[in-house]
Design a protein around this motif. Structure first.
Motif, PDB file in Angstrom:
ATOM      1  N   ILE A 192      61.089  83.280  63.633  1.00 55.71           N
ATOM      2  CA  ILE A 192      61.677  82.295  62.560  1.00 55.71           C
ATOM      3  C   ILE A 192      62.179  83.462  61.584  1.00 55.71           C
ATOM      4  O   ILE A 192      61.206  84.018  60.770  1.00 55.71           O
ATOM      5  CB  ILE A 192      60.167  81.065  61.621  1.00 55.71           C
ATOM      6  N   TYR A 193      63.325  82.703  60.711  1.00 56.75           N
ATOM      7  CA  TYR A 193      63.560  83.997  59.988  1.00 56.75           C
ATOM      8  C   TYR A 193      62.848  82.910  58.614  1.00 56.75           C
ATOM      9  O   TYR A 193      64.043  82.370  57.040  1.00 56.75           O
ATOM     10  CB  TYR A 193      65.112  83.738  59.787  1.00 56.75           C
ATOM     11  N   VAL A 194      61.680  83.549  57.987  1.00 55.50           N
ATOM     12  CA  VAL A 194      61.447  82.436  57.116  1.00 55.50           C
ATOM     13  C   VAL A 194      61.686  83.014  55.467  1.00 55.50           C
ATOM     14  O   VAL A 194      61.556  82.300  54.859  1.00 55.50           O
ATOM     15  CB  VAL A 194      59.945  82.895  57.020  1.00 55.50           C
ATOM     16  N   GLU A 195      62.250  84.047  55.027  1.00 56.36           N
ATOM     17  CA  GLU A 195      63.217  84.533  54.063  1.00 56.36           C
ATOM     18  C   GLU A 195      63.925  83.483  53.179  1.00 56.36           C
ATOM     19  O   GLU A 195      64.538  83.803  52.577  1.00 56.36           O
ATOM     20  CB  GLU A 195      63.591  86.288  53.884  1.00 56.36           C
ATOM     21  N   GLY A 196      64.704  82.931  54.039  1.00 52.52           N
ATOM     22  CA  GLY A 196      65.507  81.596  54.081  1.00 52.52           C
ATOM     23  C   GLY A 196      65.468  80.510  53.647  1.00 52.52           C
ATOM     24  O   GLY A 196      65.595  79.726  53.537  1.00 52.52           O
ATOM     25  N   TYR A 197      63.926  80.166  53.593  1.00 60.37           N
ATOM     26  CA  TYR A 197      63.184  78.757  53.524  1.00 60.37           C
ATOM     27  C   TYR A 197      62.779  79.150  52.411  1.00 60.37           C
ATOM     28  O   TYR A 197      61.228  79.470  52.369  1.00 60.37           O
ATOM     29  CB  TYR A 197      61.877  78.814  54.793  1.00 60.37           C
ATOM     30  N   PRO A 198      62.460  78.832  51.283  1.00 63.32           N
ATOM     31  CA  PRO A 198      61.592  79.225  49.792  1.00 63.32           C
ATOM     32  C   PRO A 198      60.896  78.633  49.659  1.00 63.32           C
ATOM     33  O   PRO A 198      59.845  78.619  49.144  1.00 63.32           O
ATOM     34  CB  PRO A 198      62.913  79.225  48.374  1.00 63.32           C
ATOM     35  N   MET A 199      60.932  76.956  50.356  1.00 60.92           N
ATOM     36  CA  MET A 199      59.726  76.179  50.355  1.00 60.92           C
ATOM     37  C   MET A 199      58.700  76.273  50.500  1.00 60.92           C
ATOM     38  O   MET A 199      57.243  76.228  50.680  1.00 60.92           O
ATOM     39  CB  MET A 199      60.119  74.737  50.813  1.00 60.92           C
TER      40      MET A 199
END
Length: 205
Positions: A192-199
């Protein structure tokens, strides 16, 4: 004569006891397996509201209202152009903030919307999402390998691409060739590209 009958009776009695013993062993063995089978069935049944017992994944109804918005990607050009808005359950976000991992049964929904651009008081050529939905991606976290022989499940997730003409049916046939190549750069963060999910990141205070 009586003795022979007695021997025969005694022999038959012993033989029947042996049969009963074998039958009892089989029954006990079956009973021992039942809790495990029952657990597996219950595990699949209670796994996710969006997965049936065969591993088919469906799009959650009204997910924009029941889930939280994790973040968005904007793709300016190409077939996948537009806004990619990603959602998950509030409890999934809370669990990730606590452990740094997606919990079993977590749902990720990515909705692709077309975009338009215009001039606004905030600036020129400002892009915004439109009502035109292109497609959805749905991923369900599976930490137990429930669907080992299903080609849309593997590497800890169930993978689904759902088109707008049939929101209840995934068109994904094999996640290894259709999904994994796009997620390969994010292998170290559970695909998962977690860097795009600031939450999913605790804010610096």
């Amino acid at each position: 004569m009586k003795r022979s009958i007695g021997n025969a009776t005694r022999y038959t009695y012993l033989f029947r006891n042996k049969s009963v013993a074998v039958l009892l062993t089989a029954v006990l063995f079956t009973m021992a397996l039942l809790p495990h089978a029952g657990t597996a069935m219950a595990d699949k049944a209670n796994f996710s509201l969006y997965v049936d017992k065969s591993g088919n994944i469906t799009l959650p109804d009204d997910f924009q209202l029941s889930m939280i918005h994790l973040g968005s990607w904007f793709v300016p050009e190409g077939e996948a152009s537009g806004f990619h808005n990603v959602y998950t359950e509030p409890e999934t976000a809370r669990a990730y903030l606590k452990t740094g991992k997606f919990p079993d049964g977590a749902t990720l929904v990515k909705e692709l919307r077309s975009s338009a651009a215009s001039n606004y008081t905030t600036g020129k050529n400002v892009s915004h999402a439109t009502s035109d939905v292109k497609q959805w991606f749905v991923m369900i976290k599976d930490t137990k390998g429930r669907f080992a022989n299903n080609p849309v499940w593997g590497d800890g997730w169930g993978w689904a691409l759902i088109k707008t003409d049939s929101s209840s049916r995934s068109v994904t046939a094999d996640y290894r060739t259709e999904c994994l190549p796009c997620h390969m750069p994010a292998k170290n963060t559970d695909w998962i590209y977690v860097e795009g999910y600031p939450m999913l990141s605790k804010p610096d205070r």
